[in-house]
Design an enzyme around this catalytic site. Structure first.
Site, PDB file in Angstrom:
ATOM      1  N   SER A 195       0.819  -1.228   0.000  1.00 19.55           N
ATOM      2  CA  SER A 195       0.000   0.000   0.000  1.00 19.55           C
ATOM      3  C   SER A 195       0.846   1.269   0.000  1.00 19.55           C
ATOM      4  O   SER A 195       0.401   2.311  -0.488  1.00 19.55           O
ATOM      5  CB  SER A 195      -0.949   0.000   1.203  1.00 19.55           C
ATOM      6  OG  SER A 195      -0.227  -0.043   2.414  1.00 19.55           O
ATOM      7  N   ASP A 224      -0.141   7.014  10.308  1.00 21.88           N
ATOM      8  CA  ASP A 224      -0.877   6.085  11.163  1.00 21.88           C
ATOM      9  C   ASP A 224       0.052   5.013  11.714  1.00 21.88           C
ATOM     10  O   ASP A 224      -0.380   3.944  12.074  1.00 21.88           O
ATOM     11  CB  ASP A 224      -2.008   5.441  10.350  1.00 21.88           C
ATOM     12  CG  ASP A 224      -1.484   4.797   9.076  1.00 21.88           C
ATOM     13  OD1 ASP A 224      -0.246   4.748   8.906  1.00 21.88           O
ATOM     14  OD2 ASP A 224      -2.293   4.343   8.248  1.00 21.88           O
ATOM     15  N   HIS A 256       1.638   4.233   7.163  1.00 20.65           N
ATOM     16  CA  HIS A 256       1.655   4.927   5.871  1.00 20.65           C
ATOM     17  C   HIS A 256       2.293   6.309   5.986  1.00 20.65           C
ATOM     18  O   HIS A 256       2.295   6.912   7.056  1.00 20.65           O
ATOM     19  CB  HIS A 256       0.226   5.015   5.320  1.00 20.65           C
ATOM     20  CG  HIS A 256      -0.371   3.675   5.062  1.00 20.65           C
ATOM     21  ND1 HIS A 256      -1.291   3.098   5.918  1.00 20.65           N
ATOM     22  CD2 HIS A 256      -0.160   2.783   4.080  1.00 20.65           C
ATOM     23  CE1 HIS A 256      -1.634   1.900   5.451  1.00 20.65           C
ATOM     24  NE2 HIS A 256      -0.960   1.683   4.334  1.00 20.65           N
TER      25      HIS A 256
END
Lengths: 230, 230
Positions: A11, A179, A182
């Site tokens: 991601s 977070d 990320h």
């Protein structure tokens, strides 16, 4: 056509074209010289990456091999095994071997030159679940980062130690991570600068790559069409 | 591999991967479904675009034709002829004909389907030079925009009338344009939204394009490898 740079990862790569993301910054930087190909897959670990690699990169015979590849996995591999994200966990030894296998695949298919720029790394991921116990810890990420560095050294490919790099800056947890996993805007800048620097060391830069067509400054106002007759 | 969307244009395209740019927003939007190929050339007009088109797009026989192309020229064509930027000026009739020729080229080489999404347009460009006289005027841009709309209608390709669209919003000059020519963050959002909408009307959207590999939500925590055996 233009040389291609592939960004292969999880991601952190998939969202690298969000505003201020390190992927879009690379595209902007190489706007006239190289195509940055986004190949980020949220949630993936190295085990799953191995399963899909043939569907991610051009076939060896295509003649379309990239000039550089970033390999950016580890945050999911390093998930704590007995928590909710445990199904993403990959044991440390397997993680290292998987990175070896990914690099070997890229070399075999011509997708990575021996002087290529593969940048596997991992870093601090500590998202909490409802139990209050972390899915990821910085210590675990550090162990994976260390194995990533070792694998890169053994494979003879460049590596960026973001885990260490980021922690050299006071307040890095909030400054660089949104977070715990990320990237923030500043975190994206760190990654972008490191990748640009590594590419440059590998001979891939605005100085070495030709612009694909005459640049604005090369066009003669008195005879603008001249430069288009190559 | 993934379908490709080409962005062909001048500086407004070349800088579309800057932070918050409409190009990087497209890449982010299609992160798992399509490759957005940046082909922006600062300072170029339609006359120069015609000179380089074969070096911009894949050859007809490559089988690598994009599913959509944005053609985004006009700001330089519309430069006032007898000012410093006059060498970029292209007369109105030639501008329209050049757009015809670009679309014909794209159709001929398979780079544009008959239902493709080509979005030529022009808009307000009024950067000043040292003389204090504008290099570009909104009125001139409007004349070019009108011919662009006409050319698109004659060619049977979709078009976005940004010139009109932007002026429907009070304070559009400063809200959407940084320097009277290039886009602000909000201007980028307008272009992005319009392009996304136009692509959707042409059948190109997240609903219609397949994700290139299993999405995170499709992965079974109890048997994660299953979905990778295609």
């Amino acid at each position: 056509m233009r040389p291609k740079i592939y960004l292969f990862g999880d991601s952190i790569t998939e969202e690298s074209f969000s505003p201020g993301g390190w992927g879009s910054s690379l595209s902007h930087h190489f706007a006239r010289t190289a195509d940055v190909m986004l190949r980020g897959y949220s949630g993936y670990n190295t085990r799953w990456a191995l399963k899909v690699k043939e569907r991610v990169f051009p076939a060896a015979e295509s003649g379309d091999a990239p000039v550089a590849v970033t390999v950016f996995f580890g945050a999911n591999d390093a998930a704590v095994p007995d928590r909710c994200s445990g199904f993403q966990h990959v044991p440390l030894d397997e993680y290292k071997q998987n990175l070896h296998d990914i690099v070997a695949f890229l070399k075999r298919t011509g997708n990575l030159r021996s002087d290529g720029s593969s940048q596997p790394y991992s870093k601090d991921p500590y998202i909490n679940n409802l139990s209050g116990l972390p899915e990821r810890t910085n210590e675990s990420a550090g162990r994976y980062a260390k194995q990533c560095l070792a694998a890169a050294a053994e494979c003879g490919v460049p590596v960026i130690d973001l885990w260490t790099k980021m922690q050299q800056s006071p307040g890095w947890q909030k400054a660089y991570l949104r977070d715990g996993l990320h990237l923030t805007g500043d975190g994206n800048k760190v990654v972008f600068e490191e990748v640009i620097g590594q590419l440059q060391e590998g001979g891939i830069s605005l100085e070495t790559l030709p612009a694909d067509l005459p640049l604005w400054a090369e066009i003669d106002p008195n005879d603008p069409l001249k430069c288009f007759e190559k």
